[in-house]
Design a protein around this motif. Structure first.
Motif, PDB file in Angstrom:
ATOM      1  N   GLY A 356       0.802  -1.217   0.000  1.00 36.68           N
ATOM      2  CA  GLY A 356       0.000   0.000   0.000  1.00 36.68           C
ATOM      3  C   GLY A 356       0.833   1.265   0.000  1.00 36.68           C
ATOM      4  O   GLY A 356       0.434   2.279   0.594  1.00 36.68           O
ATOM      5  N   ILE A 357       1.993   1.227  -0.633  1.00 34.49           N
ATOM      6  CA  ILE A 357       2.847   2.410  -0.743  1.00 34.49           C
ATOM      7  C   ILE A 357       2.978   2.777  -2.210  1.00 34.49           C
ATOM      8  O   ILE A 357       2.588   2.013  -3.106  1.00 34.49           O
ATOM      9  N   SER A 358       3.539   3.952  -2.464  1.00 36.51           N
ATOM     10  CA  SER A 358       3.701   4.398  -3.847  1.00 36.51           C
ATOM     11  C   SER A 358       4.859   3.650  -4.505  1.00 36.51           C
ATOM     12  O   SER A 358       5.738   3.111  -3.823  1.00 36.51           O
ATOM     13  N   VAL A 359       4.860   3.657  -5.838  1.00 36.43           N
ATOM     14  CA  VAL A 359       5.948   3.029  -6.586  1.00 36.43           C
ATOM     15  C   VAL A 359       7.266   3.721  -6.271  1.00 36.43           C
ATOM     16  O   VAL A 359       8.318   3.076  -6.158  1.00 36.43           O
ATOM     17  N   ARG A 360       7.224   5.036  -6.106  1.00 36.57           N
ATOM     18  CA  ARG A 360       8.448   5.772  -5.789  1.00 36.57           C
ATOM     19  C   ARG A 360       9.015   5.322  -4.445  1.00 36.57           C
ATOM     20  O   ARG A 360      10.229   5.148  -4.301  1.00 36.57           O
ATOM     21  N   GLU A 361       8.167   5.148  -3.458  1.00 36.56           N
ATOM     22  CA  GLU A 361       8.624   4.691  -2.147  1.00 36.56           C
ATOM     23  C   GLU A 361       9.177   3.274  -2.226  1.00 36.56           C
ATOM     24  O   GLU A 361      10.194   2.950  -1.599  1.00 36.56           O
ATOM     25  N   ALA A 362       8.509   2.432  -3.003  1.00 37.54           N
ATOM     26  CA  ALA A 362       8.994   1.060  -3.165  1.00 37.54           C
ATOM     27  C   ALA A 362      10.339   1.045  -3.884  1.00 37.54           C
ATOM     28  O   ALA A 362      11.228   0.253  -3.545  1.00 37.54           O
ATOM     29  N   ARG A 363      10.507   1.946  -4.865  1.00 39.93           N
ATOM     30  CA  ARG A 363      11.787   2.020  -5.567  1.00 39.93           C
ATOM     31  C   ARG A 363      12.892   2.489  -4.624  1.00 39.93           C
ATOM     32  O   ARG A 363      14.025   1.992  -4.674  1.00 39.93           O
ATOM     33  N   ALA A 364      12.586   3.451  -3.788  1.00 36.02           N
ATOM     34  CA  ALA A 364      13.578   3.916  -2.815  1.00 36.02           C
ATOM     35  C   ALA A 364      13.966   2.793  -1.859  1.00 36.02           C
ATOM     36  O   ALA A 364      15.135   2.659  -1.471  1.00 36.02           O
ATOM     37  N   LEU A 365      12.990   1.975  -1.491  1.00 33.74           N
ATOM     38  CA  LEU A 365      13.262   0.837  -0.623  1.00 33.74           C
ATOM     39  C   LEU A 365      14.189  -0.157  -1.332  1.00 33.74           C
ATOM     40  O   LEU A 365      15.156  -0.657  -0.744  1.00 33.74           O
ATOM     41  N   ALA A 366      13.893  -0.428  -2.608  1.00 32.54           N
ATOM     42  CA  ALA A 366      14.736  -1.347  -3.377  1.00 32.54           C
ATOM     43  C   ALA A 366      16.148  -0.796  -3.534  1.00 32.54           C
ATOM     44  O   ALA A 366      17.134  -1.541  -3.448  1.00 32.54           O
ATOM     45  N   LYS A 367      16.258   0.510  -3.740  1.00 33.73           N
ATOM     46  CA  LYS A 367      17.581   1.119  -3.882  1.00 33.73           C
ATOM     47  C   LYS A 367      18.359   1.004  -2.577  1.00 33.73           C
ATOM     48  O   LYS A 367      19.574   0.780  -2.577  1.00 33.73           O
ATOM     49  N   GLY A 368      17.662   1.166  -1.455  1.00 32.37           N
ATOM     50  CA  GLY A 368      18.316   0.988  -0.168  1.00 32.37           C
ATOM     51  C   GLY A 368      18.834  -0.422   0.014  1.00 32.37           C
ATOM     52  O   GLY A 368      19.953  -0.631   0.517  1.00 32.37           O
ATOM     53  N   TYR A 369      18.039  -1.408  -0.388  1.00 30.48           N
ATOM     54  CA  TYR A 369      18.491  -2.793  -0.316  1.00 30.48           C
ATOM     55  C   TYR A 369      19.732  -3.006  -1.179  1.00 30.48           C
ATOM     56  O   TYR A 369      20.691  -3.679  -0.773  1.00 30.48           O
ATOM     57  N   ALA A 370      19.698  -2.438  -2.397  1.00 25.59           N
ATOM     58  CA  ALA A 370      20.841  -2.601  -3.301  1.00 25.59           C
ATOM     59  C   ALA A 370      22.093  -1.966  -2.713  1.00 25.59           C
ATOM     60  O   ALA A 370      23.195  -2.534  -2.797  1.00 25.59           O
ATOM     61  N   ASN A 371      21.952  -0.809  -2.114  1.00 17.77           N
ATOM     62  CA  ASN A 371      23.106  -0.148  -1.501  1.00 17.77           C
ATOM     63  C   ASN A 371      23.654  -0.957  -0.335  1.00 17.77           C
ATOM     64  O   ASN A 371      24.850  -0.916  -0.044  1.00 17.77           O
ATOM     65  N   GLU A 372      22.782  -1.685   0.355  1.00 13.35           N
ATOM     66  CA  GLU A 372      23.243  -2.545   1.448  1.00 13.35           C
ATOM     67  C   GLU A 372      24.191  -3.624   0.954  1.00 13.35           C
ATOM     68  O   GLU A 372      25.165  -3.968   1.620  1.00 13.35           O
ATOM     69  N   MET A 373      23.889  -4.178  -0.214  1.00 12.78           N
ATOM     70  CA  MET A 373      24.575  -5.402  -0.613  1.00 12.78           C
ATOM     71  C   MET A 373      25.663  -5.215  -1.663  1.00 12.78           C
ATOM     72  O   MET A 373      26.646  -5.969  -1.661  1.00 12.78           O
ATOM     73  N   VAL A 374      25.580  -4.240  -2.561  1.00 15.16           N
ATOM     74  CA  VAL A 374      26.448  -4.204  -3.732  1.00 15.16           C
ATOM     75  C   VAL A 374      27.905  -3.964  -3.340  1.00 15.16           C
ATOM     76  O   VAL A 374      28.213  -3.099  -2.522  1.00 15.16           O
ATOM     77  N   ASN A 375      28.790  -4.746  -3.920  1.00 17.89           N
ATOM     78  CA  ASN A 375      30.226  -4.621  -3.722  1.00 17.89           C
ATOM     79  C   ASN A 375      30.738  -3.311  -4.334  1.00 17.89           C
ATOM     80  O   ASN A 375      30.176  -2.806  -5.304  1.00 17.89           O
ATOM     81  N   ASP A 376      31.807  -2.778  -3.761  1.00 15.85           N
ATOM     82  CA  ASP A 376      32.430  -1.549  -4.269  1.00 15.85           C
ATOM     83  C   ASP A 376      33.901  -1.831  -4.532  1.00 15.85           C
ATOM     84  O   ASP A 376      34.778  -1.312  -3.842  1.00 15.85           O
ATOM     85  N   TYR A 377      34.176  -2.632  -5.534  1.00 15.52           N
ATOM     86  CA  TYR A 377      35.519  -3.151  -5.784  1.00 15.52           C
ATOM     87  C   TYR A 377      36.517  -2.018  -5.993  1.00 15.52           C
ATOM     88  O   TYR A 377      36.289  -1.087  -6.766  1.00 15.52           O
ATOM     89  N   SER A 378      37.641  -2.131  -5.296  1.00 19.24           N
ATOM     90  CA  SER A 378      38.748  -1.182  -5.450  1.00 19.24           C
ATOM     91  C   SER A 378      40.038  -1.969  -5.560  1.00 19.24           C
ATOM     92  O   SER A 378      40.411  -2.690  -4.633  1.00 19.24           O
ATOM     93  N   HIS A 379      40.713  -1.811  -6.688  1.00 20.82           N
ATOM     94  CA  HIS A 379      41.955  -2.568  -6.857  1.00 20.82           C
ATOM     95  C   HIS A 379      43.011  -2.116  -5.859  1.00 20.82           C
ATOM     96  O   HIS A 379      43.857  -2.919  -5.428  1.00 20.82           O
ATOM     97  N   SER A 380      42.975  -0.846  -5.470  1.00 22.34           N
ATOM     98  CA  SER A 380      43.929  -0.367  -4.477  1.00 22.34           C
ATOM     99  C   SER A 380      43.739  -1.102  -3.154  1.00 22.34           C
ATOM    100  O   SER A 380      44.712  -1.483  -2.496  1.00 22.34           O
ATOM    101  N   ILE A 381      42.493  -1.306  -2.757  1.00 20.36           N
ATOM    102  CA  ILE A 381      42.227  -2.033  -1.518  1.00 20.36           C
ATOM    103  C   ILE A 381      42.657  -3.490  -1.664  1.00 20.36           C
ATOM    104  O   ILE A 381      43.240  -4.076  -0.739  1.00 20.36           O
ATOM    105  N   VAL A 382      42.384  -4.067  -2.820  1.00 25.88           N
ATOM    106  CA  VAL A 382      42.791  -5.459  -3.051  1.00 25.88           C
ATOM    107  C   VAL A 382      44.304  -5.591  -2.958  1.00 25.88           C
ATOM    108  O   VAL A 382      44.828  -6.516  -2.309  1.00 25.88           O
TER     109      VAL A 382
END
Length: 958
Positions: A356-382
């Motif tokens: 019962g939320i707007s598509v925009r709110e659901a998209r923001a929720l999905a983006k938050g989930y993606a930000n939680e999980m997505v790797n941020d590969y850095s060769h310098s760190i490796v």
């Protein structure tokens, strides 16, 4: 630097103008290939030496993989194949061939019998002299020579050179300077590579490939097999038999077509057949035609050469991708691509409607989930992790031993690799990635629990190997959709992946039952679409001491699990000065997903590509379950029997965990012999230390101690180390469990018929198989049992009487004592089984749920361990009772109500318990009966306390 015009004059070598007819009459079988110096001019040798010394100062390449193995045949021509032409690449390969005693790269190759005269043993697929046709001149000539001369042998060694190992960024300006291309690399790029990447350069020699085989396979690809090869060779010989006038005319036409391949001065010299050939040095690594015949043949086989060159290019491209991984997207762009993908758009719309939320709110929720999980590969760190871990391993471990890695390297170029290791320690994340990176393959993205996403450490792991997922997200459809789509993105981009199929670290040293969530997502992605076929790499990780050992023992005894934190990390840092022995990584036999799809009749691309919520059907679900079990079995097959695990198995089976040193040596030698005579698997690795070295090693690690005694020294477990050593015993328990079981059946009965022994073993085997992930199939178990019995007979541990009866040896003999020690390890498992069955039988069918049975057995096990055993906590591990209940349910001894979880059963439960008397002593059976005797009030109280404890634990987590 020597000016280019001066080098052309200095390095010109005259063309041999001897009697060619006489040359052709020579027997090629008695004339080996003659390596020639890069030039007859001494100044060229000086130039090569000086250039090599200059490059050697700036560039320190690291060799990846194994060196190529060559046949000891002087008549074989060997050439190194590189993709891109450059001076630095030429010198680097020449230095590497000198350093590793390989056939030299910048030394000419001459074979007069086959009209071959090449001034270097390097083939550049992208050569600056191949502008129009895009064909390598030297490869063209060699192909022609092989087709003309059936006896000619040519081996091509593809070589990969990486000036730095950072995966390329999509749309990166930096890529414009450093990217490889199909043209001659500029001086700027070569200087940049040498100056900036020189200390981060890698070279890998790939296995030699026979050129004639490549040609034949390419021609067979047209569908005509050997007849095509014979036809082409015949046509070439006919064309070479033409008169001189026709040959000269053909040569002129060819040179007109390939004028871009040679400069005007060289063309004129060849047409007049009177001038010298230009034997260029390293600046002009040259593929000039040594004879009219070869130029004519190359023109006639242009399509064949193009096909071979394309094959070699694809091969080297795949090898490069396996070492670097795919191009990287910016993290923010990747998150946006995920959120706006068709699959996630559907999931967002479904979430908006359901919540019962707007598509925009659901998209923001999905983006938050993606930000939680997505790797941020850095060769310098490796790179930073690599240097730090190189130092750390030398501080912690005596060595990192790696077994069977080449089987992974062989698959890396053509398959999507999914590493599925066992999970022993938090060190696993870093150790496996370190080993893979050090050996030249792209490091996998590791699915890590979000409990590791702590300050400082969390971002570093995310920048190196980790993508974080929640420990539990059951019922969260949108989170599940985002994770599935991220997994699908990684797989379709051919990114290696790693996840721990057990779901968490094993506290007992045994494998935990597999969690199918990530495995199902991998299968789901493959059934949607995949660029490469998926292959699972079961990986065994074995330690000889473990950082978390103390906390594991505490958690098994009931202490709450400590949350990960920076303070906890600092506490671990204090252990760096301790000795942890060796650590072992063993890569098991790969499991191809396509094989399981064929076995279960699951078609490829059977799921819609734009949906994440399409469920797997029954066949695909059964396939996932089967893959999970097979992965665990293959991990166990790749086990490493270490000195510490052998010591643990021997001493924990002895009375009071102590043995006379001579007896201890003999028992260790016996276990080593049994494991070698009848290997658990071809993948299983056994320590090559002698028994005395094993004892000394255990003392060095302070796990055992030697107590001097006038009648002979005694070896015993060091104080408070028994619980920890049970962890390492359990690492290899599966290797010896059937031998222990059969020994126990004979030892506890004195005599037993062989047929009766097999019958009891077959009855109880499914439960041992479920607990320890034994790979022996039940339908062929009799043959396996007979081999084990024969091994015991061969070692004198049991005796076969004339009437088919098996018996113990003389009671005061050495073999009898060894039999008693060998029979002990299985007892703990059988005691758990009997206690569980006794509890079920006393409480009756339909009175307890599955969870209640597991919880009560855990409490009973704790009590039994304190009162009657050695307080070793793995005896009452909940996972072991869960495994036994699941096996009873799978075999239909128990029936579970899906709504209430209540367990029902019939009298067959008593039949299983009846077999325990053949292994357990009457006293132990009596103790187990007493411990399992609980009245209704005691059960109600225990269940209430357990429930309250779980609620408090859940509250702390929240």
């Amino acid at each position: 630097m020597i000016p280019k015009f001066l080098k052309k004059r200095i390095f010109k070598a005259p063309v041999t103008t001897g009697d060619t007819a006489a040359t052709k009459d020579l027997d090629s079988d008695i004339r080996p290939v003659v390596p020639k110096p890069y030039s007859n001019a001494p100044i060229n040798q000086l130039y090569r030496k000086l250039s090599g010394q200059m490059l050697d100062v700036a560039v320190k390449p690291k060799l990846l993989g194994e060196l190529p193995e060559f046949d000891d045949d002087d008549n074989i021509l060997r050439f190194y194949v590189l993709q891109d032409y450059s001076r630095s690449n030429s010198i680097l390969i020449d230095l590497q061939t000198q350093e590793h005693n390989l056939p030299p790269a910048l030394v000419g190759v001459q074979d007069i019998a086959h009209d071959i005269k090449e001034n270097a043993a390097i083939i550049f697929l992208h050569h600056p002299h191949a502008k129009d046709s895009q064909l390598s001149p030297r490869l063209s000539r060699l192909v022609s020579a092989v087709l003309q001369h059936p006896e000619l042998k040519v081996r091509l060694v593809p070589v990969s050179i990486l000036w730095g190992r950072a995966p390329e960024k999509e749309d990166s300006l930096f890529k414009l300077l450093t990217a490889d291309n199909w043209q001659d690399p500029s001086i700027t790029k070569q200087l940049f590579n040498i100056g900036v990447m020189g200390r981060d350069t890698f070279v890998q020699f790939h296995p030699p490939q026979d050129l004639r085989t490549l040609i034949n396979d390419s021609l067979k690809g047209d569908g005509e097999g050997f007849s095509v090869f014979d036809s082409v060779a015949s046509d070439l010989k006919d064309s070479l038999a033409q008169d001189t006038l026709l040959k000269d005319r053909l040569l002129k036409d060819t040179l007109l077509k390939e004028s871009a391949l040679e400069d005007s001065e060289l063309t004129a010299n060849i047409l007049n057949d009177s001038a010298a050939k230009n034997s260029n040095n390293i600046t002009n690594e040259v593929d000039e035609a040594p004879s009219y015949a070869m130029v004519a043949a190359a023109d006639g086989n242009r399509e064949l050469v193009r096909s071979l060159q394309q094959q070699l290019n694809i091969y080297l491209d795949k090898q490069r991708a396996s070492m670097l991984g795919p191009d990287l997207s910016d993290r923010r762009n990747l998150v946006d691509k995920l959120v706006y993908s068709p699959a996630i758009k559907n999931a967002i719309e479904a979430e908006a409607e359901a919540s019962g939320i707007s598509v925009r709110e659901a998209r923001a929720l999905a983006k938050g989930y993606a930000n939680e999980m997505v790797n941020d590969y850095s060769h310098s760190i490796v790179r930073g992790f690599y240097k730090f871990l190189t130092w750390l391993w030398t501080q912690l471990y005596d060595g990192v031993e790696v077994h069977h890695f080449e089987r992974v390297r062989e698959l890396a170029a053509d398959y999507e690799l999914v590493y599925v290791p066992c999970h022993r320690s938090h060190v696993d994340y870093l150790l496996l990635s370190y080993v893979i990176y050090k050996r030249g393959l792209s490091i996998p993205y590791v699915a890590a629990g979000d409990n590791l996403d702590v300050p400082v450490l969390g971002p570093l792991l995310r920048g190196a190997v980790a993508f974080y997922i929640r420990r539990s997200f059951r019922g969260n459809a949108l989170y599940t959709a985002v994770l599935r789509e991220y997994m699908h993105t990684l797989i379709t981009r051919n990114t290696p992946i790693e996840y721990f199929i057990e779901g968490g670290r094993s506290r007992s040293g045994r494998l935990l039952p597999p969690k199918m969530g990530m495995l199902a997502m991998t299968v789901h992605s493959q059934l949607r679409h995949s660029e490469k076929p998926v292959v699972f790499i079961p990986t065994y990780i074995g330690y000889e001491r473990i950082m978390e050992g103390g906390t594991y023992v505490g958690e098994l005894k009931g202490k709450p699990k400590e949350s990960e934190s920076l303070i906890g990390l600092l506490k671990v840092g204090r252990k760096i000065e301790r000795i942890f022995g060796n650590v072992h990584l063993s890569f098991g036999t790969p499991l191809h997903l396509s094989d399981f799809m064929q076995k279960f009749d699951v078609p490829a691309n059977s799921l819609p590509a734009d949906r994440t919520d399409t469920p797997l059907d029954d066949k695909a679900s059964a396939m996932v379950d089967n893959i999970g079990v097979k992965v665990m079995q293959h991990i166990n097959k790749a086990a490493v029997i270490t000195p510490v695990s052998l010591l643990s198995l021997v001493l924990l089976s002895a009375p009071k965990s102590a043995l006379d040193e001579d007896i201890c040596r003999e028992q260790i030698a016996l276990y080593q012999g049994l494991a070698q005579q009848l290997p658990y698997s071809a993948d299983t690795v056994i320590t090559d230390m002698s028994p005395q070295q094993i004892i000394d090693y255990g003392i060095k690690l302070k796990l055992i101690e030697r107590r001097p005694h006038i009648l002979g020294d005694i070896i015993q477990i060091a104080g408070k180390q028994a619980a920890l050593l049970s962890y390492f015993r359990n690492n290899i328990l599966h290797v010896f469990i059937l031998l222990s079981f059969l020994s126990a059946l004979v030892a506890r009965n004195g005599r037993i018929e062989r047929s009766r022994l097999n019958s009891i073993a077959e009855q109880l085997y499914p439960f041992l198989q479920s607990e320890l992930f034994l790979y022996y199939p039940a339908h062929g178990l009799t043959e396996t049992l007979n081999k084990k019995v024969d091994s015991l007979l061969a070692n004198g541990l049991i005796v076969e009487l004339s009437d088919g009866m098996l018996s113990v040896p003389e009671t005061n003999s050495k073999c009898y004592q060894q039999l008693q020690v060998l029979a002990t390890p299985v007892e703990q498992s059988l005691e758990r089984y009997f206690m569980t069955l006794a509890l079920l039988a006393q409480q009756g069918s339909g009175n307890l749920t599955e969870n209640e049975v597991v919880d009560l057995c855990h409490l009973l096990g704790q009590r039994l361990s304190v009162l009657y055993a050695d307080d070793i906590p793995d005896f009452f591990d909940r996972a072991l009772f869960t495994s036994f209940i699941n096996a009873l349910t799978r075999l239909d001894y128990l029936q579970k109500d899906e709504e209430t979880g209540i367990l029902t059963f019939d009298q067959r439960i008593d039949l299983i318990a009846h077999h325990a008397k053949y292994v357990l002593s009457p006293d132990m059976m009596q103790i187990l009966q007493q411990v399992a005797s609980l009245n209704e009030e005691e059960i109600a109280h225990a269940i209430t306390e357990i429930s309250n404890k779980k609620q408090r634990k859940f509250g702390r987590k929240r």
